[in-house]
Design an enzyme around this catalytic site. Structure first.
Site, PDB file in Angstrom:
ATOM      1  N   HIS A 163       0.670   0.997 -13.272  1.00 29.65           N
ATOM      2  CA  HIS A 163       1.324  -0.218 -13.765  1.00 29.65           C
ATOM      3  C   HIS A 163       2.816   0.069 -13.904  1.00 29.65           C
ATOM      4  CE1 HIS A 163       1.602  -4.038 -15.906  1.00 29.65           C
ATOM      5  NE2 HIS A 163       2.363  -3.428 -16.801  1.00 29.65           N
ATOM      6  N   GLY A 167       0.776  -1.235   0.000  1.00 26.37           N
ATOM      7  CA  GLY A 167       0.000   0.000   0.000  1.00 26.37           C
ATOM      8  C   GLY A 167       0.804   1.280   0.000  1.00 26.37           C
ATOM      9  N   ASP A 189      -4.473  -3.838 -18.458  1.00 26.35           N
ATOM     10  CA  ASP A 189      -3.365  -2.860 -18.615  1.00 26.35           C
ATOM     11  C   ASP A 189      -3.456  -2.115 -19.944  1.00 26.35           C
ATOM     12  OD1 ASP A 189      -1.191  -5.251 -17.013  1.00 26.35           O
ATOM     13  OD2 ASP A 189      -2.406  -3.645 -16.133  1.00 26.35           O
TER      14      ASP A 189
HETATM   15  C1  GRF Z   1       3.716  -1.183  -7.406  1.00 24.15           C
HETATM   16  O1  GRF Z   1       4.939  -1.552  -8.000  1.00 24.15           O
HETATM   17  C2  GRF Z   1       2.733  -0.888  -8.505  1.00 24.15           C
HETATM   18  O2  GRF Z   1       3.308  -0.381  -9.678  1.00 24.15           O
HETATM   19  C3  GRF Z   1       2.147  -2.240  -8.800  1.00 24.15           C
HETATM   20  O3  GRF Z   1       2.168  -2.981  -7.591  1.00 24.15           O
HETATM   21  C4  GRF Z   1       3.067  -2.347  -6.685  1.00 24.15           C
HETATM   22  C5  GRF Z   1       2.218  -1.869  -5.537  1.00 24.15           C
HETATM   23  O4  GRF Z   1       3.061  -1.499  -4.497  1.00 24.15           O
HETATM   24  N1  GRF Z   1       0.807  -2.089  -9.282  1.00 24.15           N
HETATM   25  P1  GRF Z   1       2.345  -0.844  -3.206  1.00 24.15           P
HETATM   26  O5  GRF Z   1       1.377  -1.887  -2.655  1.00 24.15           O
HETATM   27  O6  GRF Z   1       1.634   0.394  -3.689  1.00 24.15           O
HETATM   28  O7  GRF Z   1       3.483  -0.542  -2.282  1.00 24.15           O
END
Ligand code: GRF
Length: 200
Positions: free
Chosen positions: A113, A14, A149
Site C-alpha cells: 500500500h 504490474g 489496508d
Molecule cells: C503501486 O503504487 C502500489 O503501491 C499500489 O498500486 C500501484 C501498483 O503499481 N498498490 P504496479 O501495478 O505494481 O506497477
C-alpha cells in the site's frame, strides 16, 4: 526445502509483480517461486510483463459478476487453489475482497500500500498525505486481513515530502522503493520470518 508457491494479483502495470518475480527468479536459494499472475482486467499491462517473464497468467474479469463480490472471489480462489498457491501477493489489485476470501487464506496474503499505514488507508494516498501536511510519506507491506489496508505490518520504507511535491512526484519517487521493499518482505515471509523491515 520446497519453494513456497506464490500467486500475484494485479490490475494494472504490474511493476511490483515484476520486481517480485525477478527477485524470486534471480536467486536459486530463494524460498519462493512465482506460479501464477491473476488479473481482473484483460488489458492489464502486467499480463504482458508476466508472459515475457514466463509466468503463467489468467484473467478473471470482475464485470460479469456484477455486485456479487463473493462469486468473483470464489472464481479467483479456485484458480489460486488450482495453481497450488501457498502465498498470495496483491500488487495493485484494485478489487476489495469479501472477508470469506481473506479468511480462506488467513495470514497468507500480502499487500503493498502506498502510504505509511495506518495513515491514509484507501485510495489517493499521495493526495491525502499532501492535504494532511505530512512531512513524510512511504509504502507499507502488510499481511492482509478482512479490514481494508489493515493487518500486521511487515515492512515500510519512507520518503520526505518536499514543498514542491505533487501526487505524481510522490508516486514516481515511491514506486522504486516499493520494488525494493516488497521483494525483501516476501523473501523473509517465505522463510517464515515475520520480523518487520523498517528504515529509520
Ligand atoms: C503501486 O503504487 C502500489 O503501491 C499500489 O498500486 C500501484 C501498483 O503499481 N498498490 P504496479 O501495478 O505494481 O506497477
Amino acid at each position: 526445502m520446497a519453494r513456497k508457491r506464490v500467486a500475484i494479483l494485479i490490475s494494472g502495470g504490474g511493476s511490483n509483480m515484476e520486481a517480485l518475480v525477478r527477485d524470486m527468479r534471480g536467486d536459486p536459494d530463494h524460498p519462493a517461486e512465482p506460479v501464477l499472475v491473476v488479473s481482473n482486467k484483460a488489458d492489464a499491462g502486467g499480463l504482458e510483463r508476466a508472459k515475457a517473464l514466463g509466468v503463467p497468467t489468467c484473467v478473471v474479469d470482475h464485470r460479469p459478476f456484477g455486485k456479487d463480490r463473493a462469486a468473483f472471489d470464489a472464481a479467483v480462489d479456485q484458480r489460486l487453489r488450482d495453481a497450488g498457491a501457498e502465498i498470495i501477493c496483491e500488487a495493485g489489485f484494485m478489487r476489495i475482497h469479501e472477508a470469506a476470501f481473506v479468511e480462506g487464506w488467513a495470514g497468507q496474503i500480502l499487500n503493498i500500500h502506498p502510504s505509511l499505514l495506518p495513515r491514509h488507508k484507501g485510495l489517493h494516498t499521495h493526495q491525502k498525505a499532501l492535504e494532511a501536511g505530512d512531512t513524510e510519506h512511504g509504502c507499507t507491506v502488510h499481511v492482509m486481513t478482512p479490514a481494508l489496508d489493515d493487518g500486521p505490518i511487515l515492512g515500510q520504507l519512507r520518503i520526505a515530502i518536499g514543498p514542491n511535491d505533487t501526487p505524481d512526484t510522490l508516486a514516481t519517487r515511491l514506486l522504486p522503493l516499493e520494488h525494493q521493499l516488497y521483494p525483501a518482505v516476501l523473501r523473509r515471509f517465505a522463510f517464515g520470518d515475520m520480523t518487520p523491515i523498517f528504515t529509520v
